[in-house]
Write a protein that holds these residues in place. Structure first.
Motif, PDB file in Angstrom:
ATOM      1  N   ARG A   1      44.804  45.912  42.223  1.00  0.00           N
ATOM      2  CA  ARG A   1      45.962  46.003  41.333  1.00  0.00           C
ATOM      3  C   ARG A   1      45.886  44.954  40.227  1.00  0.00           C
ATOM      4  NH1 ARG A   1      50.428  43.621  40.153  1.00  0.00           N
ATOM      5  NH2 ARG A   1      50.017  41.921  41.619  1.00  0.00           N
ATOM      6  N   VAL A   2      45.529  43.735  40.617  1.00  0.00           N
ATOM      7  CA  VAL A   2      45.409  42.675  39.617  1.00  0.00           C
ATOM      8  C   VAL A   2      44.300  43.002  38.621  1.00  0.00           C
ATOM      9  CG1 VAL A   2      44.804  40.243  39.299  1.00  0.00           C
ATOM     10  CG2 VAL A   2      46.349  40.915  41.145  1.00  0.00           C
TER      11      VAL A   2
ATOM     12  N   TRP B   1      44.434  46.805  31.823  1.00  0.00           N
ATOM     13  CA  TRP B   1      45.452  47.415  30.961  1.00  0.00           C
ATOM     14  C   TRP B   1      46.021  46.398  29.975  1.00  0.00           C
ATOM     15  CZ3 TRP B   1      46.013  52.191  29.804  1.00  0.00           C
ATOM     16  CH2 TRP B   1      45.645  53.188  30.705  1.00  0.00           C
ATOM     17  N   ARG B   2      46.261  45.192  30.475  1.00  0.00           N
ATOM     18  CA  ARG B   2      46.744  44.164  29.544  1.00  0.00           C
ATOM     19  C   ARG B   2      45.710  43.871  28.466  1.00  0.00           C
ATOM     20  NH1 ARG B   2      49.953  39.475  33.003  1.00  0.00           N
ATOM     21  NH2 ARG B   2      51.651  40.817  33.755  1.00  0.00           N
TER      22      ARG B   2
ATOM     23  N   ASN C   1      43.207  46.026  37.790  1.00  0.00           N
ATOM     24  CA  ASN C   1      43.677  47.096  36.899  1.00  0.00           C
ATOM     25  C   ASN C   1      44.695  46.579  35.883  1.00  0.00           C
ATOM     26  OD1 ASN C   1      42.079  49.022  38.117  1.00  0.00           O
ATOM     27  ND2 ASN C   1      43.668  49.614  39.596  1.00  0.00           N
ATOM     28  N   GLU C   2      45.579  45.690  36.352  1.00  0.00           N
ATOM     29  CA  GLU C   2      46.568  45.122  35.436  1.00  0.00           C
ATOM     30  C   GLU C   2      45.884  44.303  34.344  1.00  0.00           C
ATOM     31  OE1 GLU C   2      50.548  42.248  35.589  1.00  0.00           O
ATOM     32  OE2 GLU C   2      49.659  43.025  37.436  1.00  0.00           O
TER      33      GLU C   2
END
Length: 438
Positions: A137-138, A144-145, A140-141
């Motif tokens: 999740r981190v 995206w960021r 992917n975040e």
């Protein structure tokens, strides 16, 4: 559109720089994150082993599962409410032997887990797993960021680039507008807008210099046309008058008078032909198409002097004090020497000699004529200029003007003065350094 193309180049450059930075950063950080996760698993396994030895309960972490693997292969889950972890043959060997360790990845319910197995002193082994969902999740975040930050940076670069390039190109647009105005109106008096500094300022100065040269050229052409029309009027009037006289008389003229009229026609036609030829030569400046070359000035002057000796029978001598080859257009320089010799022969007594004197790049033609008045020594190089005492002498007043234009184009100077022993000295001097003529 230049502004759009430059902005696109700036944006693409910014995108390339950002992508290179991000990829390099991601590739350098990713192994560090993986190493940190593995270290966390190893530290957790050591903590569980220490707690088992003391009999203290193992604190629960939501992303981790711990279990004890006994030497006989029995599994005891240490985390309440969790399913047992899959056990491999390697894990059993570690539990039986009490040596070694293992790091593996497994998938449980579609989620990847990292598993570390360490032997327990006294028998068995401890297995600890960590759910990688949070790590994914981190990751992917972060991606995206990164995408959003990159997009924002690209938009900012596009806007800033568009505004900055517009400001940079503003002087060029003003320059283009001014040059279109000049091209449309043919108004060479227009001054292009000045730019403070830089390449655009240099370009503007170059354009203004070019316009100044064009203005001077146009003024010279206009003056040439006006002077030519004035000079052509006299021989044309004489030719027309003589022709009309012959037409009206129609054979009634005395043979002697008819001969004089025809002689006048021929003389005026020759003068007119010579004048037109010099006008064409002066207006077209045909020698500018000739390529400059190294010229031996005494050799060229000697050849021209010999040509005039054969044609006129006059005595023409030559002395050369120094040898200094010059860079010039040979035919144009030959025309200058011819005009100077012709001028000297025209204004000196028939029995007097003409002398060519050369010192390095300086050539002077000396005669025994009446000399040149001080007020005329500069003016004789003007187009159509005729001194008062020479107006009855045949000529157009263009010969020395042609010498002036050719020598000036070679970055040289012309001169005219009187000799102490009588007569005039007229000539030119080319630059000391071999400089390419333009």
């Amino acid at each position: 559109m230049l502004r759009a193309r430059l902005t696109l180049v700036a944006v693409l450059t910014a995108v390339a720089a950002i992508l290179v930075t991000l990829i390099a950063s991601y590739r350098s950080v990713s192994p560090l994150v993986a190493e940190q996760v593995d270290r966390g698993l190893s530290d957790r396994a050591d903590t569980v082993l220490a707690l088992l030895d003391t009999g203290a309960p193992v604190p629960v972490r939501p992303d981790m599962t711990e279990q004890l693997l006994l030497p006989d292969g029995t599994v005891r889950v240490l985390t309440p409410g969790r399913n047992a972890l899959p056990v491999t043959e390697i894990d059993r060997d570690i539990a039986r032997s009490g040596t070694g360790s293992a790091d593996t990845n497994i998938v449980v319910d579609g989620v990847e887990h990292g598993v570390v197995t360490k032997p327990r002193p006294g028998g068995g082994a401890v297995m600890v797993s960590q759910n990688y969902a949070e790590v994914v999740r981190v990751d992917n975040e972060f991606l995206w960021r990164t995408i959003w930050i990159t997009a924002a940076a690209v938009c900012a670069a596009a806007v800033i680039g568009w505004l900055a390039i517009g400001r940079i190109l503003r002087p060029i647009r003003r320059l283009a507008t001014a040059t279109r105005h000049v091209a449309t109106t043919q108004d060479l008096s227009t001054l292009l807008p000045q730019s403070a500094r830089g390449e655009v300022g240099e370009l503007t100065d170059s354009f203004n210099t070019m316009l100044a040269a064009l203005r001077l050229s146009r003024a010279q052409q206009q003056r040439l046309v006006e002077d030519a029309s004035h000079e052509l009027r006299t021989p044309l009037t004489s030719v027309r008058g003589s022709a009309e006289l012959l037409q009206r008389a129609h054979g009634r003229l005395d043979p002697g008078d008819e001969t004089r009229v025809i002689t006048t026609l021929v003389q005026e036609a020759k003068a007119l032909d010579a004048l037109v030829g010099e006008l064409v030569d002066l207006a077209t400046n045909q020698h500018t198409t000739e390529e400059p070359a190294t010229v031996d000035l005494p050799e060229l002057a000697g050849a021209r002097a010999e040509r005039f000796r054969r044609r006129t029978g006059r005595e023409i001598t030559l002395t050369a004090a120094e040898s200094a080859p010059v860079t010039a257009r040979p035919q144009a320089l030959a025309r200058c020497i011819d005009n100077l010799l012709d001028n000297a022969l025209k204004y000196s007594p028939p029995e007097s000699p003409i002398h060519l004197h050369i010192v390095g790049p300086r050539l002077a033609v000396q005669d025994r004529g009446p000399g040149i008045a001080p007020t005329d020594q500069t003016a004789i190089f003007d187009r159509f200029y005729r001194a008062d005492h020479t107006r009855s002498t045949p000529g157009s007043g263009l010969g020395l003007a042609i010498v002036h234009d050719i020598i000036t184009a070679h970055h040289g100077t012309v001169f005219a003065t009187n000799r102490p022993e009588g007569g005039a000295e007229v000539g030119f001097q080319l630059p000391q350094q071999n400089r390419r003529a333009q």
